[in-house]
Structures are given as C-alpha cells and as structure tokens.
Design a protein around this motif. Structure first.
Motif, PDB file in Angstrom:
ATOM      1  N   GLN A   1       9.163 -19.446  -1.991  1.00  0.00           N
ATOM      2  CA  GLN A   1       9.661 -18.332  -2.801  1.00  0.00           C
ATOM      3  C   GLN A   1       9.294 -17.026  -2.113  1.00  0.00           C
ATOM      4  N   ALA A   2      10.225 -16.090  -2.131  1.00  0.00           N
ATOM      5  CA  ALA A   2      10.020 -14.828  -1.421  1.00  0.00           C
ATOM      6  C   ALA A   2       8.895 -14.014  -2.043  1.00  0.00           C
ATOM      7  N   ALA A   3       8.133 -13.344  -1.184  1.00  0.00           N
ATOM      8  CA  ALA A   3       7.068 -12.440  -1.647  1.00  0.00           C
ATOM      9  C   ALA A   3       7.703 -11.189  -2.248  1.00  0.00           C
ATOM     10  N   ARG A   4       7.184 -10.769  -3.397  1.00  0.00           N
ATOM     11  CA  ARG A   4       7.729  -9.598  -4.090  1.00  0.00           C
ATOM     12  C   ARG A   4       6.602  -8.637  -4.518  1.00  0.00           C
ATOM     13  N   VAL A   5       5.479  -8.656  -3.803  1.00  0.00           N
ATOM     14  CA  VAL A   5       4.364  -7.774  -4.148  1.00  0.00           C
ATOM     15  C   VAL A   5       4.794  -6.315  -4.104  1.00  0.00           C
ATOM     16  N   ASN A   6       5.637  -5.976  -3.144  1.00  0.00           N
ATOM     17  CA  ASN A   6       6.082  -4.595  -2.955  1.00  0.00           C
ATOM     18  C   ASN A   6       7.394  -4.295  -3.679  1.00  0.00           C
TER      19      ASN A   6
ATOM     20  N   PHE B   1       0.818  -1.210   0.000  1.00  0.00           N
ATOM     21  CA  PHE B   1       0.000   0.000   0.000  1.00  0.00           C
ATOM     22  C   PHE B   1       0.855   1.264   0.000  1.00  0.00           C
ATOM     23  N   PHE B   2       2.113   1.149   0.423  1.00  0.00           N
ATOM     24  CA  PHE B   2       2.988   2.321   0.489  1.00  0.00           C
ATOM     25  C   PHE B   2       3.664   2.619  -0.853  1.00  0.00           C
ATOM     26  N   VAL B   3       3.515   1.748  -1.827  1.00  0.00           N
ATOM     27  CA  VAL B   3       4.282   1.852  -3.067  1.00  0.00           C
ATOM     28  C   VAL B   3       3.368   2.107  -4.263  1.00  0.00           C
ATOM     29  N   PRO B   4       3.666   3.110  -5.089  1.00  0.00           N
ATOM     30  CA  PRO B   4       2.884   3.287  -6.323  1.00  0.00           C
ATOM     31  C   PRO B   4       3.064   2.093  -7.255  1.00  0.00           C
ATOM     32  N   ARG B   5       2.198   1.994  -8.244  1.00  0.00           N
ATOM     33  CA  ARG B   5       2.324   0.904  -9.212  1.00  0.00           C
ATOM     34  C   ARG B   5       3.631   1.055  -9.991  1.00  0.00           C
ATOM     35  N   PRO B   6       4.135  -0.039 -10.572  1.00  0.00           N
ATOM     36  CA  PRO B   6       5.467  -0.020 -11.192  1.00  0.00           C
ATOM     37  C   PRO B   6       5.681   1.086 -12.218  1.00  0.00           C
ATOM     38  N   SER B   7       4.709   1.334 -13.075  1.00  0.00           N
ATOM     39  CA  SER B   7       4.885   2.365 -14.105  1.00  0.00           C
ATOM     40  C   SER B   7       5.068   3.744 -13.495  1.00  0.00           C
ATOM     41  N   VAL B   8       4.375   4.009 -12.388  1.00  0.00           N
ATOM     42  CA  VAL B   8       4.489   5.312 -11.727  1.00  0.00           C
ATOM     43  C   VAL B   8       5.876   5.463 -11.101  1.00  0.00           C
ATOM     44  N   VAL B   9       6.361   4.399 -10.452  1.00  0.00           N
ATOM     45  CA  VAL B   9       7.691   4.450  -9.854  1.00  0.00           C
ATOM     46  C   VAL B   9       8.741   4.715 -10.926  1.00  0.00           C
TER      47      VAL B   9
ATOM     48  N   ASP C   1      14.588 -12.636 -11.842  1.00  0.00           N
ATOM     49  CA  ASP C   1      13.640 -12.614 -12.955  1.00  0.00           C
ATOM     50  C   ASP C   1      12.760 -11.370 -12.849  1.00  0.00           C
ATOM     51  N   MET C   2      12.558 -10.661 -13.974  1.00  0.00           N
ATOM     52  CA  MET C   2      11.691  -9.478 -13.969  1.00  0.00           C
ATOM     53  C   MET C   2      10.267  -9.838 -13.565  1.00  0.00           C
ATOM     54  N   ASN C   3       9.894 -11.091 -13.709  1.00  0.00           N
ATOM     55  CA  ASN C   3       8.542 -11.514 -13.320  1.00  0.00           C
ATOM     56  C   ASN C   3       8.323 -11.492 -11.808  1.00  0.00           C
ATOM     57  N   ASN C   4       9.351 -11.177 -11.041  1.00  0.00           N
ATOM     58  CA  ASN C   4       9.177 -11.045  -9.596  1.00  0.00           C
ATOM     59  C   ASN C   4       8.374  -9.803  -9.218  1.00  0.00           C
ATOM     60  N   VAL C   5       8.321  -8.819 -10.093  1.00  0.00           N
ATOM     61  CA  VAL C   5       7.603  -7.583  -9.770  1.00  0.00           C
ATOM     62  C   VAL C   5       6.129  -7.905  -9.540  1.00  0.00           C
ATOM     63  N   GLY C   6       5.666  -7.681  -8.309  1.00  0.00           N
ATOM     64  CA  GLY C   6       4.270  -7.945  -7.965  1.00  0.00           C
ATOM     65  C   GLY C   6       3.961  -9.382  -7.622  1.00  0.00           C
ATOM     66  N   PHE C   7       4.965 -10.267  -7.627  1.00  0.00           N
ATOM     67  CA  PHE C   7       4.738 -11.690  -7.363  1.00  0.00           C
ATOM     68  C   PHE C   7       4.338 -11.892  -5.901  1.00  0.00           C
TER      69      PHE C   7
END
Length: 494
Positions: A190-195, A88-96, A178-184
């Motif tokens: 496997q480590a959480a990567r939602v943030n 919740f503290f992080v904007p979506r990837p495109s905004v960042v 892996d770039m697919n970790n973004v938001g995983f």
C-alpha cells in the motif's frame, strides 16, 4: 561530502521551505538521523551531493537507510521512508486546511495555488515519475487527441476493477481514496501517505475532501471525494454538486466517472469526482447538431461532434440545466434499441445505463456534457459491447473512464518497449514484436512508405487513430448514418 553534511543540507532545505525555523535545526537533524538509522556521520559519500536538489537528497538519505539495514529493521520500503522524510515539509492537516480556507477569501486560484504547490513540494505529487510519461498529440477528424503512455502506474484489468467495486475487504485504508489515507505510513503493498493532505470543500451543503492526484494526468489534476466510503452514484444531486464546485473554482473543470463496471473508472467503491485546470479535446469539440429538450428553453443544447455519444447543455440557470439533465438521464436509463445492441436492463432488471457527466464554466454559463454509457456484454464482446473491442486491445483494454472519454488516452507502460519493437519491425530491423501487434504493424506498413526518419511519427499517429477507434467502440450511437438516426430517435424519446 559526509553523511553529516548531507543531513545538514536536507535540514536547511526543510527550514527554508516550511514552517520550521532555525531554532529547530537540532531537532530536525536528530529526527532525520533516527529515521535513517544512526549511521557513521563521518562517512564520506561516493557521490558529490553538494548540488543535489531536495528530492535527490531524499534519495541519498533513503539509500543510506537501505544500506545500513534500517529499512529492513523497520519493515519499510524506500517509498515509505521517503514519505516520512518529505512529511517535514508539510504542516499538519488542520493547518493546511485552515490556510486553504484563508486563501479562498483572496480567491480560488490563491487557494489552489497554495495547495498544489505544497503537494508538489512534499513529493506527494510524484513530479519525477510523471515527467517520465510519454505524451504526444495526434490530429484526427475530431480534433487533436492527447496520447499519454503512463510509465508511472501499471495497466489495470477491467475484471479486477469490477470485482473491487463489490469488495468487502477489511483492508485499512479501504481504497486509495479513503480519508484514512491522511498520514498513513503505508505498507509493502500500500502506498505511503504520510505526506498526504486533504482540504474541505462544501458542495450542495455536504462537506467533501479535495486532494491532488499523486500521479497527475493533466495540469492540477485533483480528486474530490466523499468523506465516508460509499459506492459511486451518478444522479442529479451529483450534477448539482459539480455545478457548485465550478462556481467556487471556475478555472477548473470537474467530472465524474460512470457508476457502473466496464464503463466506469477504476475505483467504483468510493464516491468521487475528478477536476483540474485543463481543456480537454472533447471540450474543444463543436456541436454536430442542435437539439431541444421539451419544455426547457436553454441557451444551447446539442450533440457533440465526438466519437462517443455526448449531449451538451449550456445555460446560466442551474435549475434549468438540472431539470434538462434529469430528463435526459431518466430517458437514457430506460432506453433500449435492440437494433443497435442498446439495452437498458436485463431479465434480472439489472441497470446497464448511466452517464459520464462533465461540467465547466464558460464566463457566466455552465457547460454540461453528458456522455451516454452502456455496460452490456455479449458473446461477441464479452468484455463489453461499448468497450474497446479485441482488435484495439493490443493498445488499450482498460475501462474508458472520465479522462479517456474527454480525449486523453492513458495507455499502459508496456507500450514504451512494445512500440519500439513495432518501429524496428517496420524498418525490417531485429525486433521482439508482440504477436498481438503484428496485424496492426502490417496494416501500417501497407499504408505508407516507412523510413528511419518518419517511423516514430508514423507509429505515434497510428496509436492516436487506434485510440480514436477505442472511443468509437465506446460510443453507443456510432458516428455514421445508422448511429445518427438512432441518436435522433433517443432524443425524440426525452
């Protein structure tokens, strides 16, 4: 404090430190309520959470979800839910990414400050876990080496690292890079990567991803990774990309692990660099001897006074440095010296030579350090001839990657307890010292008088000198008369 008040406090923290506004209060409250499993809001918590910081509030919310069965129902662990809450503290990837590029127009430090602080704020960078690491410096003939007992991640087996580099696993994401970790969301193994967020950087015309390391080993430790999965490869093109990076971020160094097992890093299957805002001991080391590269007039070139075998090149001209580096790497890739157990290829023409390159800027000059690596094994040293030898593996047996090469030891968490036992053994107190440490402990005891007041410093100093030997083991040309002569013979072959 009730659960309701806890959620309200967490929502207030989100609104105060993110893009959300007061208008979003109810939405956020209900989102968090859903994640923790709709508990009884009037329940009074045992702990007084009124003074909790954001991460402590996150912990309390995760504990509520764990107690009411929400984690089990969702097949989640604590880390996975914590990442969801901190997202919740992080904007979506495109905004960042967009904001990072905007900050770059102000200057590189503005961009990295924004992204680094965001990665900490969201708990992607595990600041609490990192703070648990034990760190100390040890004075040696090569300068002050940096020792870290890493209490946040387990020791890795070099054989497993080599196998992973050849893996054809269909796991998703394929590796931690892996770039697919973004938001995983993560899983039980496997480590959480939602943030998690990655921003774009362009190096020699190719777009790479830039992210910070969740378990940072030094200031602003970041990883620059290829957008698509491909094996590690160290060549002149990579050196050009390293130089392009320090042009854009001159307050950071950048380097690459070697691209072969035994002498490489822990992830060989995904092309990446490591960078950050730290001056390592190797960078502070002086030149032991000046050298010349035939046909190339550089401002400076020489052999670094370091336990590993390092050639340093300094100049403002990128093209001259690339040409000199190419000459050195080509010569090294084909160089053998049987008297020193150095062998470029085997009977099957398998390549055994590569370099660990490190690049930084000093004013207008590029400084390029090329560390010569050889991953041969032998009957005497099945783990690697130029790898930590058996007599030092009680302290360090993992691959000597980029960070260790530069003089910062990343030692396994087991040592926290084991070194305490060594101290007790030295003081003749009850202990559970591991057998593998006994000979070393006896040597320490024979060297000096041990007292309760000095035992901790004595053991730390001994660890630092073992690490110095680890680096010496990894050096292809030893820092002795024979090694110096061998290094000169190699330089003459360039």
């Amino acid at each position: 404090m009730t659960i309701e008040k806890l959620i309200q406090s967490f929502v207030a923290a989100i609104i105060a430190d993110s893009d959300y506004e007061t208008f979003d209060n109810t939405y956020l409250f209900n989102q968090i309520l859903g994640w923790i499993g709709n508990p009884d809001l009037t329940e009074v918590l045992e702990s007084d959470v009124s003074q909790f910081d954001t991460l402590e509030m996150m912990d309390a919310l995760v504990t509520i979800a764990e107690k009411n069965g929400s984690l089990d129902q969702r097949q989640m662990n604590r880390d996975m839910l914590g990442a969801q809450l901190m997202n919740f503290f992080v904007p979506r990837p495109s905004v960042v990414n967009h904001r990072f590029q905007q900050y770059l127009t102000e200057g590189p430090q503005a961009a990295t400050n924004y992204f680094y602080q965001l990665s900490q704020k969201s708990n992607y960078i595990k600041t609490r876990e990192i703070a648990k690491n034990d760190s100390f410096d040890v004075t040696t003939p090569y300068g002050d080496l940096e020792i870290t007992i890493n209490l946040s991640k387990p020791e890795k087996d070099p054989k497993k690292i080599a196998l992973a580099g050849k893996s054809t696993s269909k796991q998703y994401p394929s590796t931690a890079l892996d770039m697919n970790n973004v938001g995983f969301w993560g899983s039980q193994n496997q480590a959480a990567r939602v943030n998690h967020r990655v921003v774009d950087v362009v190096l020699d015309g190719e777009t790479w991803g830039l992210q910070y390391s969740p378990y940072a080993y030094f200031a602003e430790h970041c990883i620059v990774l290829a957008k698509t999965a491909r094996p590690m490869k160290v060549d002149v093109k990579h050196l050009k990309q390293l130089m392009d990076f320090v042009d854009q971020f001159p307050d950071y160094f950048i380097g690459s692990n070697a691209d072969l097992p035994i002498v490489g890093g822990s992830i060989l299957s995904h092309d990446h660099f490591q960078a950050g805002k730290h001056t390592f001991p190797m960078a502070k080391a002086s030149l032991r001897e000046l050298i010349t590269i035939p046909g190339i007039d550089l401002e400076s070139a020489g052999i670094v006074n370091w336990p590993m075998s390092v050639i340093r090149l300094i100049d403002q001209d990128q093209d001259k440095l690339l040409l000199a580096s190419e000459k050195i790497m080509q010569a090294w890739n084909n160089y053998s010296d049987s008297a020193l157990s150095i062998q470029a290829t085997d009977a099957q023409q398998t390549r055994h030579h590569t370099v660990t390159p490190v690049v930084r800027k000093e004013h207008a000059n590029y400084v390029v350090d090329l560390v010569l690596r050889d991953n041969n094994t032998s009957v005497e040293f099945p783990d690697g001839i130029f790898h930590p030898h058996p007599d030092v593996q009680h302290i360090k047996k993992e691959n000597i990657g980029l960070i260790e090469v530069m003089g910062r030891a990343i030692l396994p968490p087991r040592l926290k307890r084991e070194l305490q036992d060594v101290e007790q053994y030295l003081l003749d107190q009850p202990n559970d010292i591991q057998a593998m440490h006994l000979a070393w402990a006896e040597q320490i005891k024979s060297d000096q008088v041990i007292t309760p007041e000095n035992v901790h410093a004595v053991v730390n100093d001994a660890v630092g000198h073992v690490y110095m030997q680890v680096l010496a083991d990894a050096g292809v040309f030893k820092d002795d008369t024979t090694g110096h002569a061998g290094f000169k013979q190699f330089i003459a072959s360039i």
